[in-house]
Design a protein around this motif. Structure first.
Motif, PDB file in Angstrom:
ATOM      1  N   VAL A 199      -1.241  -5.422  -0.824  1.00  0.00           N
ATOM      2  CA  VAL A 199      -0.727  -6.847  -0.147  1.00  0.00           C
ATOM      3  C   VAL A 199      -0.135  -6.031   1.299  1.00  0.00           C
ATOM      4  CG1 VAL A 199       0.850  -8.493  -0.118  1.00  0.00           C
ATOM      5  CG2 VAL A 199       0.286  -7.471  -2.455  1.00  0.00           C
ATOM      6  N   PRO A 200      -1.000  -6.383   2.247  1.00  0.00           N
ATOM      7  CA  PRO A 200      -0.511  -5.966   3.606  1.00  0.00           C
ATOM      8  C   PRO A 200       0.699  -5.811   3.978  1.00  0.00           C
ATOM      9  CG  PRO A 200      -2.715  -7.021   3.735  1.00  0.00           C
ATOM     10  CD  PRO A 200      -2.177  -7.363   2.150  1.00  0.00           C
ATOM     11  N   PRO A 201       1.655  -5.056   4.139  1.00  0.00           N
ATOM     12  CA  PRO A 201       2.926  -5.143   4.633  1.00  0.00           C
ATOM     13  C   PRO A 201       3.461  -6.405   5.550  1.00  0.00           C
ATOM     14  CG  PRO A 201       2.095  -2.966   4.962  1.00  0.00           C
ATOM     15  CD  PRO A 201       0.959  -3.679   4.814  1.00  0.00           C
ATOM     16  N   THR A 202       2.556  -6.753   6.454  1.00  0.00           N
ATOM     17  CA  THR A 202       2.673  -7.827   7.293  1.00  0.00           C
ATOM     18  C   THR A 202       2.254  -9.303   6.758  1.00  0.00           C
ATOM     19  OG1 THR A 202       0.597  -7.680   8.197  1.00  0.00           O
ATOM     20  CG2 THR A 202       2.428  -6.176   9.314  1.00  0.00           C
ATOM     21  N   VAL A 203       1.871  -9.254   5.346  1.00  0.00           N
ATOM     22  CA  VAL A 203       1.605 -10.632   4.600  1.00  0.00           C
ATOM     23  C   VAL A 203       2.708 -10.862   3.826  1.00  0.00           C
ATOM     24  CG1 VAL A 203       0.035 -11.996   3.379  1.00  0.00           C
ATOM     25  CG2 VAL A 203      -0.804 -10.310   4.968  1.00  0.00           C
ATOM     26  N   GLY A 204       3.547 -11.927   3.954  1.00  0.00           N
ATOM     27  CA  GLY A 204       4.417 -12.399   3.045  1.00  0.00           C
ATOM     28  C   GLY A 204       3.834 -13.256   1.909  1.00  0.00           C
ATOM     29  N   GLY A 205       4.594 -13.418   0.739  1.00  0.00           N
ATOM     30  CA  GLY A 205       4.101 -13.780  -0.467  1.00  0.00           C
ATOM     31  C   GLY A 205       3.128 -15.302  -0.176  1.00  0.00           C
ATOM     32  N   ARG A 206       4.104 -16.161   0.438  1.00  0.00           N
ATOM     33  CA  ARG A 206       3.623 -17.737   0.511  1.00  0.00           C
ATOM     34  C   ARG A 206       2.352 -17.703   1.466  1.00  0.00           C
ATOM     35  NH1 ARG A 206       8.435 -16.935   2.502  1.00  0.00           N
ATOM     36  NH2 ARG A 206       8.881 -17.498   4.941  1.00  0.00           N
ATOM     37  N   PHE A 207       2.173 -16.655   2.180  1.00  0.00           N
ATOM     38  CA  PHE A 207       0.933 -16.575   3.119  1.00  0.00           C
ATOM     39  C   PHE A 207      -0.261 -15.760   2.725  1.00  0.00           C
ATOM     40  CE2 PHE A 207       4.381 -18.020   5.775  1.00  0.00           C
ATOM     41  CZ  PHE A 207       3.930 -19.075   6.758  1.00  0.00           C
ATOM     42  N   SER A 208      -0.192 -15.232   1.169  1.00  0.00           N
ATOM     43  CA  SER A 208      -0.931 -14.154   0.714  1.00  0.00           C
ATOM     44  C   SER A 208      -2.158 -14.624   0.170  1.00  0.00           C
ATOM     45  CB  SER A 208      -0.159 -13.570  -0.127  1.00  0.00           C
ATOM     46  OG  SER A 208       0.090 -13.795  -1.410  1.00  0.00           O
ATOM     47  N   PRO A 256       0.728  -1.045   0.226  1.00  0.00           N
ATOM     48  CA  PRO A 256      -0.101   0.084  -0.065  1.00  0.00           C
ATOM     49  C   PRO A 256       1.114   1.163   0.014  1.00  0.00           C
ATOM     50  CG  PRO A 256      -0.236  -1.488   2.090  1.00  0.00           C
ATOM     51  CD  PRO A 256       0.588  -2.060   1.182  1.00  0.00           C
ATOM     52  N   GLU A 257       2.032   1.221   0.339  1.00  0.00           N
ATOM     53  CA  GLU A 257       2.982   2.381   0.601  1.00  0.00           C
ATOM     54  C   GLU A 257       4.263   2.115  -0.125  1.00  0.00           C
ATOM     55  OE1 GLU A 257       2.899   4.019   4.561  1.00  0.00           O
ATOM     56  OE2 GLU A 257       0.610   4.057   4.547  1.00  0.00           O
ATOM     57  N   LYS A 258       5.054   1.220   0.321  1.00  0.00           N
ATOM     58  CA  LYS A 258       6.229   1.080  -0.196  1.00  0.00           C
ATOM     59  C   LYS A 258       6.471   0.666  -1.509  1.00  0.00           C
ATOM     60  CE  LYS A 258       7.843  -1.016   3.426  1.00  0.00           C
ATOM     61  NZ  LYS A 258       8.591  -1.762   4.477  1.00  0.00           N
ATOM     62  N   GLY A 259       7.926   0.501  -2.083  1.00  0.00           N
ATOM     63  CA  GLY A 259       8.119  -0.173  -3.396  1.00  0.00           C
ATOM     64  C   GLY A 259       7.734   0.847  -4.607  1.00  0.00           C
ATOM     65  N   ILE A 260       8.141   0.450  -5.662  1.00  0.00           N
ATOM     66  CA  ILE A 260       7.909   1.221  -6.873  1.00  0.00           C
ATOM     67  C   ILE A 260       6.729   0.884  -7.653  1.00  0.00           C
ATOM     68  CG2 ILE A 260      10.389   1.195  -7.094  1.00  0.00           C
ATOM     69  CD1 ILE A 260      10.239  -0.621  -9.637  1.00  0.00           C
ATOM     70  N   LEU A 261       5.911  -0.048  -7.513  1.00  0.00           N
ATOM     71  CA  LEU A 261       4.783  -0.549  -8.290  1.00  0.00           C
ATOM     72  C   LEU A 261       3.559   0.433  -7.762  1.00  0.00           C
ATOM     73  CD1 LEU A 261       3.853  -2.216 -10.524  1.00  0.00           C
ATOM     74  CD2 LEU A 261       3.158  -3.908  -9.099  1.00  0.00           C
ATOM     75  N   ARG A 262       3.703   0.833  -6.686  1.00  0.00           N
ATOM     76  CA  ARG A 262       2.537   1.603  -6.198  1.00  0.00           C
ATOM     77  C   ARG A 262       2.469   2.924  -6.896  1.00  0.00           C
ATOM     78  NH1 ARG A 262      -2.444   1.121  -3.839  1.00  0.00           N
ATOM     79  NH2 ARG A 262      -1.722  -0.711  -3.138  1.00  0.00           N
ATOM     80  N   PRO A 263       3.743   3.705  -6.515  1.00  0.00           N
ATOM     81  CA  PRO A 263       3.648   5.023  -7.417  1.00  0.00           C
ATOM     82  C   PRO A 263       3.641   4.977  -8.674  1.00  0.00           C
ATOM     83  CG  PRO A 263       5.654   4.516  -6.158  1.00  0.00           C
ATOM     84  CD  PRO A 263       4.891   3.611  -5.890  1.00  0.00           C
TER      85      PRO A 263
END
Lengths: 453, 453
Positions: B197-206, B178-185
């Motif tokens: 993708v909530p920051p506290t959710v890793g890929g394999r748990f998503s 929702p905030e970090k990374g380059i795909l959002r902007p």
């Protein structure tokens, strides 16, 4: 084509081998193992080595005749087979047809569907999307008693005869033992076209018999080129150990297994080769998972199927940080078919623009090389097999090479790499549970043990 | 739903456990591990446990809004993601759509295609069969720096904008942090629809975040039912150890790993659940393949993907006769969707007629029971998880249950089950080999070591 740098002590320290001296020390033993296999094959009386003759293509005219007759008559082919009767053809068709062949608007050959389970939802789901008038069924079972294949055959026969009446028999080809078993007489009675599985060819070694060649030919694959490639593997096999990739691969696997690494990861960097991993997993597991002759010790390393780069984001964390219990075989493809490049569609985004205009295959192979290096750094030995490209000849070469390697590993382990006594009990218990006549005692045994469906 | 008879000493002798007393002895430890996970989650400040909140469905309205808007506008969805950004959605769609959905003449939802590799032949092959006017691209990357996903995004963006001009932006949905990374902007700049993708959710748990839910919803899956099932797993998780299948499964796996069994086979008896094995393999490998806290020991058992009955004809020879280095998890499906029966199409053939009129699912489950029994007989412990049927609720339940189990196994191993530091080096080396700015030192290092593409 075989890169062994990442098994070497120079790179891995104590986790590695001094490969040059190991090869030297084992050359005579490796060549003797190879010669033993060759001699048994040459004797013409060995019960298991018929697969070594398959690249000669004795069945090719028959396969091509049936495929040519089918051309234009059938839009879809349903292959009924399981294990060795399915994985070879599936590997070839997936690797060598257009990657989305079944969704193409215009197709130059048949779509080939593999039914390799007794999942009723899937079998009935498949028949629902096909037109029986335009569908050919290829039922493959050496013995004709493979329960799963026979169940699917019964569904397909009922479906075809319900729609076509007596004409259903022109829509079924049976690939089976030339003499033994129940499928051969049944096919003759019914008037099906038939193709042989030579008695000396086991399922997992049957890809270059009619078992693999007919589905491939129906799917438009150049089966001659496959066999030409397979022949080339025998040239490699004949060379001295110092110059023999089959024997080197066998040695690497054997030595690391002896050092307690019981997991063998097979990881082609190619989506199109994903079922090569499945095919290899059967070849390796069923050939080498055995009681050793003499002492009866349980041997065999466990194959793990993987696909690069995909599984870098799934398995490589474990391979890097987990136990040193693995050896990894990577397959590299030098050239893509289409030479697609990555468009520079975000030129102002520096975290993407470095990819712009680069070939996809360069990225694929950068990832392979990076992963190979990172695994070695973590003490996990790995080898890389390189194919110039994914085409019929190269795939034929690689598959025959892996079969030859497996045969040598069987010799080194002192086992019979060509039988599968361990699957018998499961079959018998299934018969008992399904009420097949003649299995009453087993049924009672299971009831007493409280085992039920 | 969890059958543990085939891990017990009563059945396996010394290869088995006295499970009742082990459970008794470990109950407090298991409950403490569970409670630790629950407490960290309840604190609301844990950096990794956001996935435990996903069954509550906060993102559901957003997902349903986008899916409803897409309904009828798009025939095809291309999901760009790798590892955890792909396997959850792939598992759901493969299990819950019609098994040949993409070949159906009339479809009630979109076909969903997963691009999870940088195979240029496959990516361009896919775009070739799709109509850009009727295609939605869902690009999924938490950070937006996943090389493979970004390369595919660049191809899809170029393809869409080439065909549609400025309208391409209505054909792209970005699922990202929702905030970090380059795909959002980037998505905001371009005007793409976005999902978090909530920051506290890793890929394999998503899988139950927008990562899995949007592809599933676009494919016509009942995502509410999925979440309802996932919620139910938390009820199981809350129970005392004596009545808690999550903790029992974790214990079985933990104890056999401690006894040196380093291979964990996951084998659903269902073609439709074949990608559940891939999803589980990532969950298990990437979560538990770690350096242990404190002593740094390398831990983690290696998952092996299998499918029953298919792999009985590929792997079971090794499992029966090979080393006692495995534990096997079987998944049984009680009821098929269609209740298909095997036709009695060869009534005069006694080796086939015993199958006639029996339900396919009866044969499937006879084979499962027979294999489970045969494995136990050979000293290979195995457990069976039973699902009433393959539907959204049951699959949601099972996947959440396996995530909870994995979290407990991480606690028992004293590792962080939620990070993946081991994949970093491979990424960095790929950047260096691809000439990404800022990685010159690494590039020189590799050159010196003779490592090149």
């Amino acid at each position: 084509m075989l890169d062994l740098r990442n098994v070497d002590r120079a790179r891995l320290g104590n986790d590695g081998l001094d490969f040059a001296s190991e090869l030297n020390a084992h050359a005579a033993k490796l060549e003797a193992a190879r010669d033993a296999v060759q001699a048994r094959f040459a004797s013409g009386t060995d019960a298991y080595l018929g697969w070594m003759a398959l690249p000669q293509g004795d069945v090719l005219p028959e396969v091509l005749r049936i495929a040519e007759r089918a051309q234009g008559r059938f839009d879809d082919v349903v292959v009924l087979g399981i294990g060795g009767s399915s994985l070879g053809g599936l590997t070839l068709v997936t690797a060598l047809q257009h990657p989305y062949f079944n969704l193409l608007g215009r197709r130059s050959a048949a779509r080939v569907h593999f039914v390799d389970n007794v999942d009723g939802d899937v079998i009935t789901g498949l028949l629902e999307v096909l037109d029986p008038r335009r569908t050919l069924v290829n039922v493959i079972s050496k013995s004709g008693t493979t329960t799963e294949t026979m169940a699917a055959y019964l569904s397909c026969k009922a479906w075809l005869s319900g729609a076509l009446g007596a004409d259903y028999k022109d829509h079924i080809v049976a690939t089976t033992d030339p003499e033994k078993g129940i499928l051969r007489p049944l096919a003759q009675r019914e008037g099906y076209e038939t193709l042989p599985v030579p008695p000396t060819v086991g399922g997992r070694f049957s890809v270059f018999s009619a078992v693999g060649l007919l589905p491939a030919a129906l799917g438009g694959i150049d089966v001659r080129a496959l066999l030409n490639g397979a022949k080339r593997a025998h040239d490699v096999f004949a060379a001295p150990a110092s110059d023999n990739d089959v024997l080197k691969l066998a040695l690497v696997n054997h030595l690391f297994a002896e050092r307690g690494r019981n997991i063998n990861v097979f990881m082609p960097y190619s989506t199109r080769l994903r079922f090569l991993s499945d095919w290899f997993a059967q070849l390796w597991a069923e050939s080498l998972g055995k009681h050793r002759r003499g002492d009866g010790e349980r041997v065999g390393t466990t194959p793990v199927k993987a696909v690069g780069t995909t599984d870098q984001h799934s398995q490589v964390q474990l391979y890097r940080e987990g136990p040193k219990d693995k050896i990894v075989t990577l397959v590299k493809v030098e050239q893509a078919d289409r030479a697609a490049t990555i468009p520079n569609a975000e030129p102002n985004e520096p975290e993407m623009s470095y990819l712009g205009h680069k070939p996809y295959q360069t990225l694929m192979n950068a990832e392979l090389v990076a992963t190979a290096h990172a695994l070695a750094e973590a003490g996990q030995p790995n080898v890389t097999l390189t194919l110039p490209r994914v085409d019929a000849e190269n795939l034929g070469f690689l598959m025959q090479l892996l079969m030859l390697q497996t045969a040598v590993n069987g010799e080194l382990l002192n086992i019979n790499a060509f039988d599968q006594p361990g699957v018998e009990l499961g079959k018998v218990l299934t018969y008992a549970l399904m009420g097949r006549p003649g299995f009453d005692e087993r049924r009672e045994e299971l009831q007493k043990a409280g085992v039920e469906i």
